[in-house]
Scaffold this motif. Structure first.
Motif, PDB file in Angstrom:
ATOM      1  N   LEU A 381       0.817  -1.221   0.000  1.00 46.68           N
ATOM      2  CA  LEU A 381       0.000   0.000   0.000  1.00 46.68           C
ATOM      3  C   LEU A 381       0.849   1.269   0.000  1.00 46.68           C
ATOM      4  O   LEU A 381       0.379   2.335  -0.419  1.00 46.68           O
ATOM      5  CB  LEU A 381      -0.925  -0.001   1.222  1.00 46.68           C
ATOM      6  CG  LEU A 381      -1.881   1.186   1.376  1.00 46.68           C
ATOM      7  CD1 LEU A 381      -2.832   1.281   0.181  1.00 46.68           C
ATOM      8  CD2 LEU A 381      -2.668   1.077   2.676  1.00 46.68           C
ATOM      9  N   ALA A 382       2.092   1.190   0.436  1.00 50.33           N
ATOM     10  CA  ALA A 382       2.916   2.381   0.639  1.00 50.33           C
ATOM     11  C   ALA A 382       3.022   3.293  -0.581  1.00 50.33           C
ATOM     12  O   ALA A 382       2.963   4.526  -0.440  1.00 50.33           O
ATOM     13  CB  ALA A 382       4.303   1.964   1.132  1.00 50.33           C
ATOM     14  N   PRO A 383       3.180   2.783  -1.828  1.00 56.09           N
ATOM     15  CA  PRO A 383       3.299   3.692  -2.973  1.00 56.09           C
ATOM     16  C   PRO A 383       2.083   4.607  -3.177  1.00 56.09           C
ATOM     17  O   PRO A 383       2.197   5.645  -3.833  1.00 56.09           O
ATOM     18  CB  PRO A 383       3.476   2.742  -4.162  1.00 56.09           C
ATOM     19  CG  PRO A 383       4.037   1.493  -3.579  1.00 56.09           C
ATOM     20  CD  PRO A 383       3.405   1.380  -2.221  1.00 56.09           C
ATOM     21  N   ALA A 384       0.919   4.242  -2.628  1.00 57.61           N
ATOM     22  CA  ALA A 384      -0.256   5.098  -2.777  1.00 57.61           C
ATOM     23  C   ALA A 384      -0.041   6.454  -2.130  1.00 57.61           C
ATOM     24  O   ALA A 384      -0.583   7.470  -2.597  1.00 57.61           O
ATOM     25  CB  ALA A 384      -1.489   4.407  -2.176  1.00 57.61           C
ATOM     26  N   ALA A 385       0.739   6.520  -1.054  1.00 56.02           N
ATOM     27  CA  ALA A 385       1.026   7.796  -0.407  1.00 56.02           C
ATOM     28  C   ALA A 385       1.767   8.723  -1.361  1.00 56.02           C
ATOM     29  O   ALA A 385       1.485   9.927  -1.437  1.00 56.02           O
ATOM     30  CB  ALA A 385       1.837   7.572   0.869  1.00 56.02           C
ATOM     31  N   TRP A 386       2.729   8.180  -2.102  1.00 55.87           N
ATOM     32  CA  TRP A 386       3.471   8.984  -3.076  1.00 55.87           C
ATOM     33  C   TRP A 386       2.549   9.486  -4.181  1.00 55.87           C
ATOM     34  O   TRP A 386       2.672  10.641  -4.631  1.00 55.87           O
ATOM     35  CB  TRP A 386       4.596   8.144  -3.663  1.00 55.87           C
ATOM     36  CG  TRP A 386       5.344   8.844  -4.761  1.00 55.87           C
ATOM     37  CD1 TRP A 386       6.299   9.802  -4.634  1.00 55.87           C
ATOM     38  CD2 TRP A 386       5.161   8.634  -6.166  1.00 55.87           C
ATOM     39  NE1 TRP A 386       6.731  10.213  -5.876  1.00 55.87           N
ATOM     40  CE2 TRP A 386       6.059   9.513  -6.837  1.00 55.87           C
ATOM     41  CE3 TRP A 386       4.345   7.798  -6.930  1.00 55.87           C
ATOM     42  CZ2 TRP A 386       6.145   9.570  -8.228  1.00 55.87           C
ATOM     43  CZ3 TRP A 386       4.429   7.858  -8.306  1.00 55.87           C
ATOM     44  CH2 TRP A 386       5.322   8.723  -8.939  1.00 55.87           C
ATOM     45  N   ILE A 387       1.607   8.666  -4.629  1.00 55.44           N
ATOM     46  CA  ILE A 387       0.675   9.078  -5.686  1.00 55.44           C
ATOM     47  C   ILE A 387      -0.186  10.242  -5.211  1.00 55.44           C
ATOM     48  O   ILE A 387      -0.380  11.233  -5.936  1.00 55.44           O
ATOM     49  CB  ILE A 387      -0.203   7.882  -6.114  1.00 55.44           C
ATOM     50  CG1 ILE A 387       0.663   6.799  -6.761  1.00 55.44           C
ATOM     51  CG2 ILE A 387      -1.301   8.337  -7.073  1.00 55.44           C
ATOM     52  CD1 ILE A 387      -0.083   5.510  -7.040  1.00 55.44           C
ATOM     53  N   PHE A 388      -0.704  10.170  -3.989  1.00 52.95           N
ATOM     54  CA  PHE A 388      -1.508  11.268  -3.472  1.00 52.95           C
ATOM     55  C   PHE A 388      -0.690  12.549  -3.338  1.00 52.95           C
ATOM     56  O   PHE A 388      -1.158  13.641  -3.660  1.00 52.95           O
ATOM     57  CB  PHE A 388      -2.117  10.892  -2.121  1.00 52.95           C
ATOM     58  CG  PHE A 388      -3.289   9.962  -2.207  1.00 52.95           C
ATOM     59  CD1 PHE A 388      -4.347  10.234  -3.070  1.00 52.95           C
ATOM     60  CD2 PHE A 388      -3.358   8.815  -1.424  1.00 52.95           C
ATOM     61  CE1 PHE A 388      -5.440   9.377  -3.150  1.00 52.95           C
ATOM     62  CE2 PHE A 388      -4.444   7.956  -1.505  1.00 52.95           C
ATOM     63  CZ  PHE A 388      -5.482   8.242  -2.365  1.00 52.95           C
ATOM     64  N   ALA A 389       0.536  12.426  -2.847  1.00 57.06           N
ATOM     65  CA  ALA A 389       1.392  13.605  -2.706  1.00 57.06           C
ATOM     66  C   ALA A 389       1.685  14.227  -4.071  1.00 57.06           C
ATOM     67  O   ALA A 389       1.715  15.458  -4.218  1.00 57.06           O
ATOM     68  CB  ALA A 389       2.689  13.224  -1.991  1.00 57.06           C
ATOM     69  N   ARG A 390       1.891  13.404  -5.079  1.00 54.34           N
ATOM     70  CA  ARG A 390       2.151  13.914  -6.432  1.00 54.34           C
ATOM     71  C   ARG A 390       0.921  14.639  -6.985  1.00 54.34           C
ATOM     72  O   ARG A 390       1.045  15.684  -7.646  1.00 54.34           O
ATOM     73  CB  ARG A 390       2.545  12.760  -7.353  1.00 54.34           C
ATOM     74  CG  ARG A 390       3.001  13.220  -8.737  1.00 54.34           C
ATOM     75  CD  ARG A 390       3.310  12.052  -9.632  1.00 54.34           C
ATOM     76  NE  ARG A 390       2.117  11.246  -9.901  1.00 54.34           N
ATOM     77  CZ  ARG A 390       2.077  10.282 -10.823  1.00 54.34           C
ATOM     78  NH1 ARG A 390       3.164   9.971 -11.511  1.00 54.34           N
ATOM     79  NH2 ARG A 390       0.972   9.595 -11.013  1.00 54.34           N
ATOM     80  N   LEU A 391      -0.273  14.110  -6.738  1.00 56.85           N
ATOM     81  CA  LEU A 391      -1.495  14.788  -7.171  1.00 56.85           C
ATOM     82  C   LEU A 391      -1.619  16.171  -6.537  1.00 56.85           C
ATOM     83  O   LEU A 391      -2.051  17.124  -7.185  1.00 56.85           O
ATOM     84  CB  LEU A 391      -2.720  13.932  -6.820  1.00 56.85           C
ATOM     85  CG  LEU A 391      -3.046  12.765  -7.739  1.00 56.85           C
ATOM     86  CD1 LEU A 391      -4.201  11.957  -7.160  1.00 56.85           C
ATOM     87  CD2 LEU A 391      -3.416  13.262  -9.136  1.00 56.85           C
ATOM     88  N   GLU A 392      -1.247  16.277  -5.257  1.00 63.94           N
ATOM     89  CA  GLU A 392      -1.293  17.570  -4.579  1.00 63.94           C
ATOM     90  C   GLU A 392      -0.321  18.554  -5.237  1.00 63.94           C
ATOM     91  O   GLU A 392      -0.651  19.722  -5.439  1.00 63.94           O
ATOM     92  CB  GLU A 392      -0.945  17.391  -3.106  1.00 63.94           C
ATOM     93  CG  GLU A 392      -0.960  18.669  -2.287  1.00 63.94           C
ATOM     94  CD  GLU A 392      -2.354  19.043  -1.816  1.00 63.94           C
ATOM     95  OE1 GLU A 392      -2.493  20.100  -1.196  1.00 63.94           O
ATOM     96  OE2 GLU A 392      -3.300  18.281  -2.073  1.00 63.94           O
ATOM     97  N   ARG A 393       0.869  18.089  -5.562  1.00 61.34           N
ATOM     98  CA  ARG A 393       1.842  18.967  -6.211  1.00 61.34           C
ATOM     99  C   ARG A 393       1.341  19.424  -7.574  1.00 61.34           C
ATOM    100  O   ARG A 393       1.524  20.584  -7.966  1.00 61.34           O
ATOM    101  CB  ARG A 393       3.187  18.248  -6.359  1.00 61.34           C
ATOM    102  CG  ARG A 393       3.926  18.037  -5.046  1.00 61.34           C
ATOM    103  CD  ARG A 393       5.388  17.664  -5.287  1.00 61.34           C
ATOM    104  NE  ARG A 393       5.527  16.409  -5.996  1.00 61.34           N
ATOM    105  CZ  ARG A 393       5.595  15.223  -5.405  1.00 61.34           C
ATOM    106  NH1 ARG A 393       5.525  15.130  -4.086  1.00 61.34           N
ATOM    107  NH2 ARG A 393       5.740  14.122  -6.120  1.00 61.34           N
ATOM    108  N   ARG A 394       0.701  18.543  -8.316  1.00 64.96           N
ATOM    109  CA  ARG A 394       0.141  18.928  -9.620  1.00 64.96           C
ATOM    110  C   ARG A 394      -0.953  19.983  -9.455  1.00 64.96           C
ATOM    111  O   ARG A 394      -1.050  20.927 -10.237  1.00 64.96           O
ATOM    112  CB  ARG A 394      -0.438  17.707 -10.326  1.00 64.96           C
ATOM    113  CG  ARG A 394       0.615  16.797 -10.942  1.00 64.96           C
ATOM    114  CD  ARG A 394      -0.052  15.688 -11.733  1.00 64.96           C
ATOM    115  NE  ARG A 394       0.903  14.866 -12.433  1.00 64.96           N
ATOM    116  CZ  ARG A 394       0.581  13.825 -13.207  1.00 64.96           C
ATOM    117  NH1 ARG A 394      -0.688  13.493 -13.337  1.00 64.96           N
ATOM    118  NH2 ARG A 394       1.517  13.142 -13.825  1.00 64.96           N
TER     119      ARG A 394
END
Length: 402
Positions: A381-394
């Motif tokens: 599940l850990a990579p999902a945190a990176w995906i959410f953070a990337r969406l915020e940056r976008r």
């Protein structure tokens, strides 16, 4: 009755019935049906395969014909599946019940969120979803109490009574649910395969072209890969640690009640503190995902009962706050005309993850141990945190662009 109130009624009653039926379900599988770890995961895998096959057709039907009818049919089938499972507590009967349950779930999956999104408007979604989650959690507390009280008598009774309750709820909603702001694709009520293909194509186009939707599909895949083994094995992991001073039904009902109270408090505190007011809550979702990962890992490794239980409560509370935020964010990012279809595709990715991840992790538990399988599922599940953070940056970059 306003449709917002009907939605709150639906979430509260279904939350009660869900918890009443499922609080002791895995205890029932272990103690009554005597399923092995591999069989426990296979039960979930059969259900997820059914969900995978049914998600898109039922989502298309909801968009093309009627979302309220889809919800009502789904609740009816869920009720029938619980009656079948409680009445035939053997491996084959449980597998058959999972098929019926999976079909019923796909009729409700996406259709409920798409229906209420049209009826209340996208600007109200976060508040409505969060309040609906609080009402659901409150009702789930009552459902856990009822499950503990009835399960002491017979572990089959909660499923049988909840199954009857779902059937009654379906018929009540026939009288109450309306969709005045929804225009079905089959406006003339002639539902053809060509029309279904057009609706499906519109939903898949959104999934391909919108970065937000693509990111949520990937998150759903990771959640599925991680979640199936944990959901099926945590009870078997905890059972040997429980003292014999109380029946297992009372233990699990009590643990569920406290966990739901913690989730309810987290939901309320998050909204009161303004943490949930952002239309692009990527950073918050990233933090909540990491809490779920850490909670699952500590649960797997804990050497004492109460450390494990505390980690489990933390994981579930983070999920209780994360779920409504994800639903509101995704619903705001898709078109109304194919909303149920897109949401069904999103659920289908979750089902793919569970089908792909469940059996190997179940086999891993059999070859090594349940804690090893739970630890691996947490890492997935850990990579999902990176995906959410990337969406915020976008989102931040888009707002700052000239």
């Amino acid at each position: 009755m306003s449709q917002r109130r009907v939605y709150y009624l639906l979430t509260a009653v279904s939350g009660f019935l869900w918890t009443f039926a499922f609080t002791l379900l895995l205890v029932f599988h272990v103690r009554v049906a005597e399923l092995s770890p591999v069989q426990l995961v296979l039960v979930g895998t059969v259900m997820e395969i059914t969900c995978f096959l049914g998600e898109v057709p039922t989502g298309v039907l909801a968009d093309a014909r009627s979302r309220t009818l889809s919800v009502q049919l789904g609740l009816l089938l869920i009720g029938l599946s619980l009656l079948l499972q409680g009445g035939l507590p053997v491996f084959g009967g449980i597998l058959a019940a999972q098929v019926v349950w999976g079909i019923g779930y796909t009729f409700t999956s996406g259709a409920i969120e798409a229906w209420i999104a049209d009826e209340v408007g996208e600007d109200q979604l976060t508040h409505v979803f969060l309040r609906g989650e609080r009402l659901e959690l409150g009702a789930m507390i009552l459902g856990s109490v009822a499950a503990g009280a009835v399960g002491v008598v017979d572990l089959r009774l909660p499923m049988l009574l909840a199954g009857a309750g779902y059937i009654v709820l379906a018929f009540v909603l026939v009288a109450l649910m309306r969709e005045p702001h929804f225009t079905p694709a089959a406006a003339d009520r002639r539902l053809t395969f060509g029309l279904m293909r057009t609706t499906l194509a519109a939903g898949l186009r959104q999934a391909r072209e919108r970065p937000l939707v693509r990111s949520f599909l990937l998150v759903s895949l990771l959640v599925g890969l991680s979640g199936e083994a944990f959901d099926r094995l945590w009870t078997a992991h905890l059972l040997p640690s429980l003292p014999d001073v109380l029946p297992a039904a009372v233990w699990f009902a009590g643990l569920a009640i406290v966990g739901q109270l913690i989730g309810l408090a987290a939901n309320y505190a998050g909204e009161r503190a303004g943490l949930t007011g952002n239309d692009h809550p990527g950073r918050l979702l990233a933090v909540l995902t990491l809490v779920q990962v850490a909670g699952a890992a500590v649960f797997a490794l804990a050497g004492t009962l109460w450390v494990a239980v505390g980690a489990l409560w933390a994981r579930n509370a983070a999920g209780a706050l994360s779920g409504p935020l994800q639903s509101a964010w995704l619903n705001r990012g898709i078109e109304s005309s194919s909303r149920a279809t897109v949401l069904s595709v999103n659920s289908q990715f979750d089902a793919i993850g569970q089908v792909v991840g469940g059996p190997p992790l179940g086999a891993l538990a059999g070859r090594t141990s349940i804690p090893v399988s739970l630890l691996v599922s947490a890492g997935l599940l850990a990579p999902a945190a990176w995906i959410f953070a990337r969406l915020e940056r976008r989102a931040d970059a888009a707002l700052s662009a000239p």
